[in-house]
Write a protein that holds these residues in place. Sequence first.
Motif, PDB file in Angstrom:
ATOM      1  N   ALA A 388       0.831  -1.211   0.000  1.00 28.52           N
ATOM      2  CA  ALA A 388       0.000   0.000   0.000  1.00 28.52           C
ATOM      3  C   ALA A 388       0.859   1.251   0.000  1.00 28.52           C
ATOM      4  N   LEU A 389       1.933   1.254   0.796  1.00 29.97           N
ATOM      5  CA  LEU A 389       2.807   2.422   0.872  1.00 29.97           C
ATOM      6  C   LEU A 389       3.516   2.682  -0.454  1.00 29.97           C
ATOM      7  N   GLU A 390       3.910   1.607  -1.132  1.00 36.19           N
ATOM      8  CA  GLU A 390       4.641   1.754  -2.380  1.00 36.19           C
ATOM      9  C   GLU A 390       3.728   2.127  -3.540  1.00 36.19           C
ATOM     10  N   ALA A 391       2.464   1.703  -3.482  1.00 39.41           N
ATOM     11  CA  ALA A 391       1.558   1.921  -4.616  1.00 39.41           C
ATOM     12  C   ALA A 391       0.754   3.205  -4.500  1.00 39.41           C
ATOM     13  N   THR A 392       0.701   3.811  -3.306  1.00 35.61           N
ATOM     14  CA  THR A 392      -0.217   4.922  -3.060  1.00 35.61           C
ATOM     15  C   THR A 392       0.551   6.220  -2.818  1.00 35.61           C
ATOM     16  N   GLU A 393       0.086   7.261  -3.464  1.00 36.22           N
ATOM     17  CA  GLU A 393       0.644   8.584  -3.207  1.00 36.22           C
ATOM     18  C   GLU A 393      -0.004   9.174  -1.957  1.00 36.22           C
ATOM     19  N   ASP A 394       0.725  10.064  -1.288  1.00 42.44           N
ATOM     20  CA  ASP A 394       0.176  10.682  -0.080  1.00 42.44           C
ATOM     21  C   ASP A 394      -1.094  11.480  -0.410  1.00 42.44           C
ATOM     22  N   PRO A 395      -2.063  11.474   0.490  1.00 45.79           N
ATOM     23  CA  PRO A 395      -2.066  10.771   1.780  1.00 45.79           C
ATOM     24  C   PRO A 395      -2.402   9.291   1.610  1.00 45.79           C
ATOM     25  N   VAL A 396      -1.708   8.436   2.362  1.00 51.63           N
ATOM     26  CA  VAL A 396      -1.944   6.989   2.326  1.00 51.63           C
ATOM     27  C   VAL A 396      -2.894   6.620   3.471  1.00 51.63           C
ATOM     28  N   ARG A 397      -3.966   5.953   3.122  1.00 52.72           N
ATOM     29  CA  ARG A 397      -4.918   5.505   4.132  1.00 52.72           C
ATOM     30  C   ARG A 397      -5.132   3.996   3.975  1.00 52.72           C
ATOM     31  N   VAL A 398      -4.672   3.255   4.978  1.00 51.80           N
ATOM     32  CA  VAL A 398      -4.858   1.805   5.000  1.00 51.80           C
ATOM     33  C   VAL A 398      -5.935   1.504   6.039  1.00 51.80           C
ATOM     34  N   GLU A 399      -6.990   0.832   5.618  1.00 51.20           N
ATOM     35  CA  GLU A 399      -8.124   0.579   6.507  1.00 51.20           C
ATOM     36  C   GLU A 399      -8.303  -0.922   6.721  1.00 51.20           C
ATOM     37  N   ILE A 400      -8.498  -1.313   7.967  1.00 53.13           N
ATOM     38  CA  ILE A 400      -8.746  -2.715   8.313  1.00 53.13           C
ATOM     39  C   ILE A 400     -10.132  -2.824   8.936  1.00 53.13           C
ATOM     40  N   HIS A 401     -10.937  -3.681   8.348  1.00 49.25           N
ATOM     41  CA  HIS A 401     -12.266  -3.955   8.884  1.00 49.25           C
ATOM     42  C   HIS A 401     -12.331  -5.430   9.261  1.00 49.25           C
ATOM     43  N   CYS A 402     -12.873  -5.726  10.419  1.00 54.70           N
ATOM     44  CA  CYS A 402     -12.881  -7.105  10.930  1.00 54.70           C
ATOM     45  C   CYS A 402     -14.308  -7.545  11.230  1.00 54.70           C
ATOM     46  N   GLU A 403     -14.634  -8.767  10.838  1.00 60.07           N
ATOM     47  CA  GLU A 403     -15.908  -9.391  11.173  1.00 60.07           C
ATOM     48  C   GLU A 403     -15.640 -10.811  11.642  1.00 60.07           C
ATOM     49  N   CYS A 404     -16.386 -11.261  12.646  1.00 59.16           N
ATOM     50  CA  CYS A 404     -16.193 -12.599  13.192  1.00 59.16           C
ATOM     51  C   CYS A 404     -17.415 -13.461  12.931  1.00 59.16           C
ATOM     52  N   THR A 405     -17.173 -14.734  12.618  1.00 64.79           N
ATOM     53  CA  THR A 405     -18.231 -15.739  12.586  1.00 64.79           C
ATOM     54  C   THR A 405     -17.975 -16.700  13.741  1.00 64.79           C
ATOM     55  N   SER A 406     -18.735 -17.772  13.787  1.00 64.72           N
ATOM     56  CA  SER A 406     -18.571 -18.715  14.892  1.00 64.72           C
ATOM     57  C   SER A 406     -17.212 -19.392  14.876  1.00 64.72           C
ATOM     58  N   ASP A 407     -16.582 -19.496  13.687  1.00 63.79           N
ATOM     59  CA  ASP A 407     -15.312 -20.217  13.616  1.00 63.79           C
ATOM     60  C   ASP A 407     -14.222 -19.481  12.845  1.00 63.79           C
ATOM     61  N   GLN A 408     -14.479 -18.236  12.400  1.00 63.65           N
ATOM     62  CA  GLN A 408     -13.480 -17.516  11.617  1.00 63.65           C
ATOM     63  C   GLN A 408     -13.405 -16.044  12.025  1.00 63.65           C
ATOM     64  N   VAL A 409     -12.220 -15.489  11.820  1.00 63.37           N
ATOM     65  CA  VAL A 409     -12.030 -14.039  11.868  1.00 63.37           C
ATOM     66  C   VAL A 409     -11.725 -13.603  10.445  1.00 63.37           C
ATOM     67  N   CYS A 410     -12.564 -12.737   9.883  1.00 61.31           N
ATOM     68  CA  CYS A 410     -12.386 -12.291   8.503  1.00 61.31           C
ATOM     69  C   CYS A 410     -11.975 -10.819   8.486  1.00 61.31           C
ATOM     70  N   LEU A 411     -10.839 -10.547   7.858  1.00 61.52           N
ATOM     71  CA  LEU A 411     -10.290  -9.198   7.781  1.00 61.52           C
ATOM     72  C   LEU A 411     -10.373  -8.681   6.356  1.00 61.52           C
ATOM     73  N   SER A 412     -10.711  -7.404   6.235  1.00 65.42           N
ATOM     74  CA  SER A 412     -10.662  -6.731   4.948  1.00 65.42           C
ATOM     75  C   SER A 412      -9.627  -5.622   5.054  1.00 65.42           C
ATOM     76  N   VAL A 413      -8.528  -5.740   4.296  1.00 63.49           N
ATOM     77  CA  VAL A 413      -7.444  -4.753   4.314  1.00 63.49           C
ATOM     78  C   VAL A 413      -7.484  -3.993   2.993  1.00 63.49           C
ATOM     79  N   SER A 414      -7.783  -2.699   3.052  1.00 61.95           N
ATOM     80  CA  SER A 414      -7.925  -1.918   1.825  1.00 61.95           C
ATOM     81  C   SER A 414      -7.121  -0.631   1.923  1.00 61.95           C
ATOM     82  N   ASP A 415      -6.755  -0.098   0.752  1.00 60.82           N
ATOM     83  CA  ASP A 415      -6.030   1.173   0.711  1.00 60.82           C
ATOM     84  C   ASP A 415      -6.699   2.101  -0.287  1.00 60.82           C
ATOM     85  N   ASN A 416      -6.187   3.303  -0.422  1.00 55.95           N
ATOM     86  CA  ASN A 416      -6.750   4.293  -1.342  1.00 55.95           C
ATOM     87  C   ASN A 416      -5.858   4.501  -2.560  1.00 55.95           C
TER      88      ASN A 416
END
Length: 490
Positions: A388-416
């Motif tokens: 993300a840092l190498e591909a994105t010009e300033d300002p760099v915003r990296v966002e992590i969103h997390c959701e849990c199920t009964s047996d998993q932790v699911c992460l969404s890692v996105s940038d601008n």
Amino acid sequence: MRVLNHILVIEDDADSAESLSDVLSVGGFDVTTTGSVHEALEALGKQRFGLILTDRRLPDGLIEDRLQELLVASAKTPVIVVTGYSDLQAAIDAFRQGISDYVIKPIIPEDLIATARRILDRRILEQQFQKEHAFAERLQATAEAVILVLDFDGQVIHFNRFLTELTGWSQEELIGENWLEKCVFPEDIQRVGQLFETTVRLGASRGFTNRIHCKNGEAREIRWSNSKLQDDDGRAQFILSIGIDVSDLSEANQRVVRAERLAAIGETVAALAHESRNAIQRIKAASEVLAMNVHGNADSEEEVTAIQRAASDLATLLESVRAYAAPIQTELESVDLRDVWRRAWRDLESKREHRDAELMEEMSNCEHLAVVDVCRMEQVFRNLFLNALEATEDPVRVEIHCECTSDQVCLSVSDNGPGLNQEQATHLFEPFYTTKPTGTGLGMPICQRIIEAHGGTVTALTQASGTRIQICMPRETAETPSAIREVTLT
């Protein structure tokens, strides 16, 4: 079919009732006689009949006034009205209400028997058709196979519920759409189109496999058997395609092939690295000596620097290939994933100096506890953040969103950043594929191997802007082995 051979006669005149009973009995039918609609309704409450034969004028009214009661009570058993009065309007009204025939007295026994048999034969055919139709509906509803009907222009005419369950496409979203344009990946359209034309020309094709595009952007591998559908006149009108989802089998085969390939690469790279390490060290030592000898000569110093950089790049490449091909051993710990990605972000502090870069956490009620190898997962997050840092010009915003199920932790890692197109997202985890001007193309494949070694999954998703990577990892549960120790990272 014994029920269909049983006829209910409604006739208040005893002689006429006996005569009708005799005629029908001679014709091979079982007969029950009643004298009114009321008695007929009682009889219908006790058993079913194949046919109702009734006089028009009865003690409790004209039959057309009571016909709907009979039809409801008998589950729409066919009704023949017998009358001595030729009333055209009454006959029209009776037919409109649903009777099957209208017979004028005096009755000709042979004609009455023939009429009864014709109506009952038609009812038998209708029941057989209904059974076959119900069986076909159950087959479509329960079969774990895609049933797809296309016209010769490739437009979707019909498909079963399994296709919706598999892809997420609803009837409203697919019916009338061009199948190739809607559900086939661009790189496969020409190949699938040629197969479609072959099926139209030859009448059938089998054993063909291609990916179909799901509503959420994912792909499923389907193996098809195609044939023409004909109308009643024998003219071909549609293409029937039966598809089996072989995605799991295809993935398993790919994993086997990949494992064999990795083993071969690992052996080759191990030998190559052993033989090359000394040579690279000699290049570095000689270049350092050469740098001292040419000190002050700008052109020569630049060439020496290029030699040193090339040697360093070669050493990095060898180490990357070795890391990719080497077996991944995990030491599992129960840990809060927030601690892992926060430490990975801190590790890149030098890369973020003098830059406007921020890590944004979209918090949820998820407990974030997962069973992972901490060092390996830090490597995954560092790679994602560095990309993300190498591909994105300033300002760099990296966002992590997390959701849990009964047996998993699911992460969404996105940038601008500039994001990925469909082709880049498809090939992102292929070894040596890279979107960077320089790079080995092994960073994301290594991340994928680490995540899969944990029993998790990683997916690259296309979106309007920025890159989005989705990671799902096993969550700590009551069944988590007690040998896995709980740690808190600092």
